[in-house]
Scaffold this active site. Structure first.
Site, PDB file in Angstrom:
ATOM      1  N   LYS A  26       0.832  -1.205   0.000  1.00 23.55           N
ATOM      2  CA  LYS A  26       0.000   0.000   0.000  1.00 23.55           C
ATOM      3  C   LYS A  26       0.865   1.253   0.000  1.00 23.55           C
ATOM      4  O   LYS A  26       0.665   2.162  -0.806  1.00 23.55           O
ATOM      5  CB  LYS A  26      -0.912  -0.028   1.237  1.00 23.55           C
ATOM      6  CG  LYS A  26      -2.159   0.800   1.099  1.00 23.55           C
ATOM      7  CD  LYS A  26      -3.065   0.644   2.328  1.00 23.55           C
ATOM      8  CE  LYS A  26      -3.997  -0.550   2.198  1.00 23.55           C
ATOM      9  NZ  LYS A  26      -4.701  -0.851   3.464  1.00 23.55           N
ATOM     10  N   ARG A  96      -3.243   3.094   8.557  1.00 22.97           N
ATOM     11  CA  ARG A  96      -3.536   1.917   7.728  1.00 22.97           C
ATOM     12  C   ARG A  96      -2.367   0.947   7.743  1.00 22.97           C
ATOM     13  O   ARG A  96      -1.225   1.350   7.573  1.00 22.97           O
ATOM     14  CB  ARG A  96      -3.789   2.352   6.277  1.00 22.97           C
ATOM     15  CG  ARG A  96      -4.514   3.669   6.154  1.00 22.97           C
ATOM     16  CD  ARG A  96      -4.485   4.242   4.740  1.00 22.97           C
ATOM     17  NE  ARG A  96      -5.227   3.459   3.777  1.00 22.97           N
ATOM     18  CZ  ARG A  96      -5.260   3.747   2.480  1.00 22.97           C
ATOM     19  NH1 ARG A  96      -4.580   4.786   2.002  1.00 22.97           N
ATOM     20  NH2 ARG A  96      -5.957   2.983   1.657  1.00 22.97           N
ATOM     21  N   GLY A 105      -6.269 -10.526   8.418  1.00 23.72           N
ATOM     22  CA  GLY A 105      -5.787 -10.651   9.789  1.00 23.72           C
ATOM     23  C   GLY A 105      -5.048  -9.416  10.249  1.00 23.72           C
ATOM     24  O   GLY A 105      -4.849  -9.197  11.429  1.00 23.72           O
ATOM     25  N   MET A 107      -4.503  -5.360  10.931  1.00 24.06           N
ATOM     26  CA  MET A 107      -5.429  -4.410  11.556  1.00 24.06           C
ATOM     27  C   MET A 107      -6.261  -3.649  10.519  1.00 24.06           C
ATOM     28  O   MET A 107      -5.758  -3.243   9.481  1.00 24.06           O
ATOM     29  CB  MET A 107      -4.651  -3.411  12.396  1.00 24.06           C
ATOM     30  CG  MET A 107      -5.573  -2.593  13.275  1.00 24.06           C
ATOM     31  SD  MET A 107      -4.775  -1.136  13.951  1.00 24.06           S
ATOM     32  CE  MET A 107      -4.911  -0.003  12.596  1.00 24.06           C
ATOM     33  N   ARG A 352      -3.909  -1.188  -6.559  1.00 29.58           N
ATOM     34  CA  ARG A 352      -3.202  -2.475  -6.504  1.00 29.58           C
ATOM     35  C   ARG A 352      -3.666  -3.312  -7.685  1.00 29.58           C
ATOM     36  O   ARG A 352      -4.698  -3.026  -8.290  1.00 29.58           O
ATOM     37  CB  ARG A 352      -3.506  -3.200  -5.192  1.00 29.58           C
ATOM     38  CG  ARG A 352      -4.977  -3.499  -5.010  1.00 29.58           C
ATOM     39  CD  ARG A 352      -5.262  -4.137  -3.671  1.00 29.58           C
ATOM     40  NE  ARG A 352      -6.662  -3.899  -3.327  1.00 29.58           N
ATOM     41  CZ  ARG A 352      -7.180  -4.102  -2.133  1.00 29.58           C
ATOM     42  NH1 ARG A 352      -6.431  -4.520  -1.155  1.00 29.58           N
ATOM     43  NH2 ARG A 352      -8.451  -3.884  -1.898  1.00 29.58           N
ATOM     44  N   HIS A 468      -7.648 -42.409  -3.646  1.00 30.38           N
ATOM     45  CA  HIS A 468      -7.988 -43.044  -4.923  1.00 30.38           C
ATOM     46  C   HIS A 468      -9.091 -42.264  -5.640  1.00 30.38           C
ATOM     47  O   HIS A 468      -8.979 -41.930  -6.813  1.00 30.38           O
ATOM     48  CB  HIS A 468      -8.426 -44.494  -4.677  1.00 30.38           C
ATOM     49  CG  HIS A 468      -8.836 -45.218  -5.926  1.00 30.38           C
ATOM     50  ND1 HIS A 468     -10.142 -45.244  -6.358  1.00 30.38           N
ATOM     51  CD2 HIS A 468      -8.108 -45.890  -6.853  1.00 30.38           C
ATOM     52  CE1 HIS A 468     -10.196 -45.922  -7.491  1.00 30.38           C
ATOM     53  NE2 HIS A 468      -8.970 -46.329  -7.805  1.00 30.38           N
ATOM     54  N   GLU A 758      10.341 -46.732 -11.108  1.00 33.46           N
ATOM     55  CA  GLU A 758       9.510 -46.437  -9.939  1.00 33.46           C
ATOM     56  C   GLU A 758      10.066 -47.060  -8.671  1.00 33.46           C
ATOM     57  O   GLU A 758       9.407 -47.083  -7.634  1.00 33.46           O
ATOM     58  CB  GLU A 758       8.066 -46.880 -10.189  1.00 33.46           C
ATOM     59  CG  GLU A 758       7.961 -48.261 -10.799  1.00 33.46           C
ATOM     60  CD  GLU A 758       6.575 -48.562 -11.367  1.00 33.46           C
ATOM     61  OE1 GLU A 758       5.602 -47.988 -10.891  1.00 33.46           O
ATOM     62  OE2 GLU A 758       6.496 -49.385 -12.289  1.00 33.46           O
ATOM     63  N   SER A 777      10.222 -43.971 -18.284  1.00 36.81           N
ATOM     64  CA  SER A 777       9.143 -43.094 -17.859  1.00 36.81           C
ATOM     65  C   SER A 777       9.131 -43.159 -16.336  1.00 36.81           C
ATOM     66  O   SER A 777       9.006 -44.240 -15.763  1.00 36.81           O
ATOM     67  CB  SER A 777       7.816 -43.588 -18.437  1.00 36.81           C
ATOM     68  OG  SER A 777       6.766 -42.868 -17.843  1.00 36.81           O
ATOM     69  N   THR A 780       6.229 -41.401 -11.040  1.00 36.41           N
ATOM     70  CA  THR A 780       6.562 -40.641  -9.827  1.00 36.41           C
ATOM     71  C   THR A 780       5.623 -40.911  -8.656  1.00 36.41           C
ATOM     72  O   THR A 780       5.992 -40.650  -7.521  1.00 36.41           O
ATOM     73  CB  THR A 780       6.613 -39.135 -10.123  1.00 36.41           C
ATOM     74  OG1 THR A 780       5.412 -38.760 -10.773  1.00 36.41           O
ATOM     75  CG2 THR A 780       7.808 -38.795 -10.991  1.00 36.41           C
ATOM     76  N   ASN A 781       4.430 -41.432  -8.928  1.00 40.06           N
ATOM     77  CA  ASN A 781       3.572 -41.795  -7.789  1.00 40.06           C
ATOM     78  C   ASN A 781       4.233 -42.902  -6.974  1.00 40.06           C
ATOM     79  O   ASN A 781       4.442 -42.778  -5.770  1.00 40.06           O
ATOM     80  CB  ASN A 781       2.204 -42.303  -8.255  1.00 40.06           C
ATOM     81  CG  ASN A 781       1.357 -41.199  -8.841  1.00 40.06           C
ATOM     82  OD1 ASN A 781       1.690 -40.023  -8.714  1.00 40.06           O
ATOM     83  ND2 ASN A 781       0.277 -41.566  -9.490  1.00 40.06           N
ATOM     84  N   CYS A 844       5.284 -39.807 -15.774  1.00 41.25           N
ATOM     85  CA  CYS A 844       3.841 -39.968 -15.749  1.00 41.25           C
ATOM     86  C   CYS A 844       3.477 -40.003 -14.269  1.00 41.25           C
ATOM     87  O   CYS A 844       4.332 -40.192 -13.431  1.00 41.25           O
ATOM     88  CB  CYS A 844       3.418 -41.245 -16.458  1.00 41.25           C
ATOM     89  SG  CYS A 844       4.228 -42.708 -15.836  1.00 41.25           S
ATOM     90  N   TYR A 864       9.361 -35.180 -21.968  1.00 42.42           N
ATOM     91  CA  TYR A 864       7.934 -34.913 -21.874  1.00 42.42           C
ATOM     92  C   TYR A 864       7.422 -35.132 -20.458  1.00 42.42           C
ATOM     93  O   TYR A 864       8.090 -35.774 -19.638  1.00 42.42           O
ATOM     94  CB  TYR A 864       7.137 -35.806 -22.841  1.00 42.42           C
ATOM     95  CG  TYR A 864       7.142 -37.273 -22.488  1.00 42.42           C
ATOM     96  CD1 TYR A 864       6.185 -37.793 -21.597  1.00 42.42           C
ATOM     97  CD2 TYR A 864       8.074 -38.146 -23.027  1.00 42.42           C
ATOM     98  CE1 TYR A 864       6.189 -39.137 -21.256  1.00 42.42           C
ATOM     99  CE2 TYR A 864       8.082 -39.489 -22.697  1.00 42.42           C
ATOM    100  CZ  TYR A 864       7.138 -39.982 -21.812  1.00 42.42           C
ATOM    101  OH  TYR A 864       7.138 -41.305 -21.466  1.00 42.42           O
TER     102      TYR A 864
HETATM  103  P1  ADP Z   1      -8.219  -1.994   3.240  1.00 44.13           P
HETATM  104  O1  ADP Z   1      -6.899  -2.526   2.921  1.00 44.13           O
HETATM  105  O2  ADP Z   1      -9.035  -2.832   4.121  1.00 44.13           O
HETATM  106  O3  ADP Z   1      -8.947  -1.522   2.022  1.00 44.13           O
HETATM  107  P2  ADP Z   1      -7.617   0.774   3.644  1.00 44.13           P
HETATM  108  O4  ADP Z   1      -6.509   1.280   4.487  1.00 44.13           O
HETATM  109  O5  ADP Z   1      -7.394   0.827   2.198  1.00 44.13           O
HETATM  110  O6  ADP Z   1      -7.954  -0.694   4.126  1.00 44.13           O
HETATM  111  O7  ADP Z   1      -8.850   1.663   4.029  1.00 44.13           O
HETATM  112  C1  ADP Z   1     -10.139   1.341   4.388  1.00 44.13           C
HETATM  113  C2  ADP Z   1     -11.062   2.385   3.786  1.00 44.13           C
HETATM  114  O8  ADP Z   1     -10.743   3.690   4.274  1.00 44.13           O
HETATM  115  C3  ADP Z   1     -10.962   2.474   2.289  1.00 44.13           C
HETATM  116  O9  ADP Z   1     -12.236   2.693   1.759  1.00 44.13           O
HETATM  117  C4  ADP Z   1     -10.074   3.645   2.077  1.00 44.13           C
HETATM  118  O10 ADP Z   1     -10.299   4.242   0.832  1.00 44.13           O
HETATM  119  C5  ADP Z   1     -10.473   4.561   3.222  1.00 44.13           C
HETATM  120  N1  ADP Z   1      -9.379   5.458   3.596  1.00 44.13           N
HETATM  121  C6  ADP Z   1      -8.141   5.131   4.003  1.00 44.13           C
HETATM  122  N2  ADP Z   1      -7.391   6.225   4.232  1.00 44.13           N
HETATM  123  C7  ADP Z   1      -8.163   7.286   3.981  1.00 44.13           C
HETATM  124  C8  ADP Z   1      -7.960   8.693   4.027  1.00 44.13           C
HETATM  125  N3  ADP Z   1      -6.790   9.205   4.358  1.00 44.13           N
HETATM  126  N4  ADP Z   1      -8.985   9.476   3.692  1.00 44.13           N
HETATM  127  C9  ADP Z   1     -10.184   8.941   3.358  1.00 44.13           C
HETATM  128  N5  ADP Z   1     -10.445   7.639   3.275  1.00 44.13           N
HETATM  129  C10 ADP Z   1      -9.448   6.805   3.594  1.00 44.13           C
HETATM  130 MG    MG Z   2      -8.110  -0.451   0.732  1.00 40.75          MG
END
Ligand code: ADP
Ligand code: MG
Ligand code: MG
Length: 886
Positions: A26, A96, A105, A107, A352, A468, A758, A777, A780-781, A844, A864
């Protein structure tokens, strides 16, 4: 110190080799977007290295980091002309998490940090929008309390719902400033009650708490599980992004949204996304309000009446459109983008590479080559070969509701509905009258194969991904759910129980082999169409790969499918599978039970025309290509009758008494059949069996020739050889029969003879063995079984312990053990080629369809790989990728 924090506009970032490793995905992308001149709210990233320092520093932020944070805050304050904690113009920020790869998992993001009882008043005054300020504050309390103070989120949600009920309104947006005031009060009381402390009012304390919470989440239980499953090392750590807030919830000229540059499920090159007016953050995905479409076209296609962003905010839409195109061009891949509009100004918050279906991945890759955005090579490397499977099997109609009664392992992809049957015979009978069935068994054995064919799907209550049932089903391209332990079968009363639901023979169920679900009733499936994009990718793959791809097949149907999928011959035709047919099994049983050679020859003569026909039919389909035929391999008792009824049947047909048959069964019983009287040992003891098989092969060949079918080259394969003498003797047998047939028909027959490697001894003795072999051949099993000394069928009991204790990284029956079994293959290859330069080499076995194993085969220059028909496209792509990675 210089590596602790990075402002998004830090010039040095450009020179970092792998920015994701230090800034997280990010953070790296936020900085990169800034460099592209896109509107990104100012901010900075605390590097992944700090995560490590934090852990070493007793889960506290080191002094230097604290200092840097203050400096970075100053620079944001300068850019935004706001001040953190200020009583006139307060700066609010988001905190974030962001690891190298996006990971569950971690935050959840905290928005609007920096609000407290004072700054919220300042924000009200500054924006003249009390409703917005209070809405932001209550959101902040909710998020912070949940992720930092660990108070359950639904407690807050329930309060909101209650108030809405009281006010008689449906939507959050219908609540007024005074309502939020009231809720803020209640929220704070809840915090006090749950934590015995007041909600933190000091903005620095808020910030410190949020940052620590991100680092702590790197070691949360969920993150730990995910790291383990995906082999993500602990030292990677997560970064933290601190960013000034922009507000999509300030009124009707504000919004927030998510958009993909292309359609992630079909790959179509049109924007795909949603937005919500007057909303913040995750509101779009939270589902409390229905979001609207981004483009007018998408709105019309969906038959929606709500105006699209293109219509409500045309100027902003144009800016967004420009940005999307720019980002896609820059990253050369479909992007998944988060944006916010504050008072008609567009801000980009994240980009992303977007997750996509296999179908979309293929279309996008092909389109991008045509758009000259990427090369063919890049396109090939972008597609995960394993996902191709899902494109070839029928899938459940997503628009239909389903009633799930049990879950098992997704053993073989595809979905199927049919009547429950508990016996192979019943599946076959119903298939004969055009009825679809699901064969439900505790587990399956080779004897069930005809039933597995006849059934539309297979469900077992025991056995894993390499049981199987699973292996055979994948080979046949039959959907299969295996190891569904919640299901208890009662063969006697012909029903099974899943929890308190009883399902009787004849009831209809549906299984989804892609996710392991078992459902009641019929869920309609859709037959996948092989798209022109798929074919294009396959053709490109063929341009680059050197490894040939063959298939494992012994039926016409499989051979046809495999050839359509591009198989370049058969690498393993298991002749014994042809014996399980209703009619022939009786001959086989007679043959096995024969006491004299003469009797045996008589029954073998009855089998000969059947085998010949089988071969002929397969040779016809494979015209012009090589076909490796393995002579009889499994121990004979596998073919013997098991039930009393079957024993009776055999006894009467042979005119012997029941007891005699039983005695013979007893006699043939083996303690350890896997290592018993099987493979070439059968050929040594009962040469007449192999002679019949060779006769069938050569006769079939002669007949094909007469019918002017483009000839195939049979490669006759002797199984389970461990010494050169075995192969010498059996090679002579093959030559003798070939000579006989050539003489009989006055025609020349082209064929080669080789062996399956084998057993470890065979690999080590390759130099000697290859004196009599035209090809090796690698089975490999079995080679995996014999190298580890682990029986595949019994490994289910402890395999998980081995995976959990990291003794095995991956099930060696799924992906080739390169350092052990692979080493034997390497030794055998080089020793074999020492004697016989032209020795043809292939594998195979299940591994032939596994991309990692294929890469290995390509590296060590095998000729092959051979895999099940539905894996052929997977193997073609994987072989191309292997070549491109060299
Ligand atoms: P996730 O990876 O779960 O998407 P994000 O960090 O991208 O978590 O953010 C969660 C939400 O908060 C997203 O909709 C993101 O666009 C929004 N968000 C994050 N930072 C800001 C910011 N600085 N201003 C406004 N919205 C934000
Ligand atoms: Mg996001
Ligand atoms: Mg999230």
């Amino acid at each position: 110190m210089s590596n602790l924090t990075f402002n998004f506009n830090n010039k040095k970032i450009k020179n970092i080799k792998n920015p994701r490793n230090i800034l997280g995905g990010k953070g790296a992308n936020l900085a990169e977007m800034g460099r592209l001149g896109l509107p990104v709210p100012p901010g900075f990233t605390i590097s992944t290295e700090v995560c490590d320092l934090f852990n070493k520093n007793k889960k506290k932020l080191p002094k230097q980091v604290l200092k840097n944070i203050q400096l970075e805050l100053k620079s944001i304050e300068k850019l935004t002309r706001k001040k953190f904690g200020d009583l006139k113009n307060p700066l609010l920020i988001s905190v974030r998490s962001g690891a190298r790869i996006s990971m569950p998992g971690m935050m959840d993001t905290i928005l609007n940090l920096g609000l407290n009882d004072q700054t919220v008043i300042a924000l009200t005054k500054k924006t003249l929008n009390g409703r917005f300020a209070k809405d932001s504050y209550r959101r902040f309390i909710q998020m912070y309390s949940n992720v930092v103070l660990n108070i359950e989120g639904h407690l807050f949600e329930a309060m909101i719902e209650n108030l809405k009920l009281n006010r008689g309104v449906l939507l959050d947006t219908d609540l007024e400033e005074s309502d939020w005031d009231e809720l803020i009060q209640r929220f704070k009381e809840l915090v006090k009650k749950e934590t015995k402390k007041k909600f933190p009012q000091n903005v620095q304390e808020q910030l410190y708490g949020a940052i620590c919470a991100v680092f702590l989440s790197w070691d949360s239980q969920r993150a730990k599980t995910y790291k383990k499953l995906n082999q993500i090392p602990d030292h990677w750590g997560t970064a933290v992004n601190i960013q000034s807030m922009v507000f999509g919830n300030m009124g009707n000229d504000c919004s927030t949204g998510v958009v993909f540059t292309r359609n992630p499920s079909t790959g179509e090159n049109i924007f795909f996304g949603e937005y919500l007016i007057n909303a913040q953050g995750e509101d779009v995905v939270a589902g409390t309000r229905t979001p609207q479409h981004i483009t007018k076209k998408a709105k019309i296609n969906a038959g929606s009446n709500e105006p699209s962003m293109e219509e409500t905010m045309p100027k902003v839409y144009q800016a967004l459109k420009k940005t999307l195109l720019k980002l896609e061009k820059h990253y050369k891949d479909m992007q998944d983008i988060e944006f916010t509009v504050e008072n008609n100004k567009l801000w980009i918050l994240q980009t992303r590479s977007g997750k996509r279906t296999a179908e979309a991945a293929i279309k996008i890759a092909v389109d991008m080559v045509k758009e000259k955005l990427i090369t063919k090579k890049e396109a090939i490397l972008r597609i995960d070969p394993n996902t191709l499977d899902t494109l070839l099997h029928p899938t459940l109609d997503k628009n239909v509701e389903k009633k799930i009664i049990a879950k098992g392992l997704p053993a073989s992809p595809g979905a199927a509905s049919g009547k429950v049957v508990f016996a192979a015979e019943e599946a076959e009978r119903l298939n004969g009258v055009m009825q679809n069935t699901i064969l439900v068994r505790v587990e399956t054995s080779p004897e069930d194969i005809h039933g597995m064919y006849a059934a539309k799907g297979i469900l077992t209550t025991r056995g894993g991904m390499t049981s199987h049932a699973a292996v055979v089903a994948r080979g046949m391209g039959r959907p299969c759910v295996s190891g569904s332990t919640e299901i208890i079968i009662d063969y006697e009363t012909k029903q099974f129980k899943a929890g308190n639901i009883s399902v009787k023979e004849g009831d209809t169920i549906t299984i989804d082999g892609a996710n392991g679900e078992v459902m009641l009733g019929t869920v309609p499936t859709v037959q996948p169409k092989i798209s022109k994009y798929f074919l294009t990718i396959m053709n490109w793959a063929d341009e680059f790969r050197k490894l040939k791809i063959r298939t494992n097949s012994e039926t016409e149907k499989d051979s046809k499918v495999a050839r359509e999928f591009g198989a370049e011959g058969i690498g393993l035709c298991r002749t014994e599978h042809m014996f399980f047919d209703q009619e022939r099994i009786l001959f086989i049983r007679q043959m096995i039970l024969s006491k004299s050679k003469e009797d045996r020859n008589n029954t073998l003569a009855k089998l000969l025309p059947h085998q010949k026909n089988d071969f002929k039919n397969i040779f016809k389909i494979m015209h012009g290509l090589p076909v490796t035929v393995r002579l009889l391999d499994p121990p004979l008792h596998e073919f013997l009758p098991k039930t009393e009824k079957e024993i009776e049947e055999v006894a009467s047909s042979l005119h012997v008494d029941h007891k005699e048959v039983k005695d013979r069964i007893e006699e043939l019983h083996e303690q350890n059949p896997m290592l018993g009287h099987r493979g070439c040992r059968l050929g040594i003891s009962f040469p007449e069996i192999y002679e019949m098989q060779c006769e069938a092969i050569f006769e079939a060949l002669v007949e094909c020739k007469k019918e002017k079918i483009k000839s195939i080259t049979p490669e006759i394969m002797i199984p389970l050889v461990s010494t050169d003498i075995e192969l010498k003797i059996l090679r002579e047998l093959v030559n003798r029969i070939a000579g006989k047939i050539q003489k009989k028909y006055q025609t020349k027959i082209k064929y080669i003879v080789g062996t399956m490697i084998e057993l470890p001894r065979a690999a080590l003795q390759a130099k000697e063995i290859s004196k009599y072999a035209d090809f090796f051949s690698f089975g490999t099993n079995d080679l995996t079984q014999t190298t580890f000394g682990i029986s595949r069928d019994d490994s289910g009991k402890f395999l998980n312990d081995y995976l959990n204790n990291k003794i095995f990284e991956i099930d060696p029956f799924v992906s080739l053990d390169q350092s052990g079994v692979g080493e034997l293959i390497k030794i055998a290859s080089s020793r074999g080629r020492e004697t016989n330069k032209k020795l043809k080499l292939g594998i195979c076995g299940e591994h032939g369809g596994d991309p990692k194993s294929i890469e290995f085969c390509s590296k060590i220059d095998l000729d092959y790989v051979s895999c099940s028909p539905f894996r052929v496209p997977v193997a073609r792509l994987a072989a191309a990728q292997a070549e491109l990675k060299k």
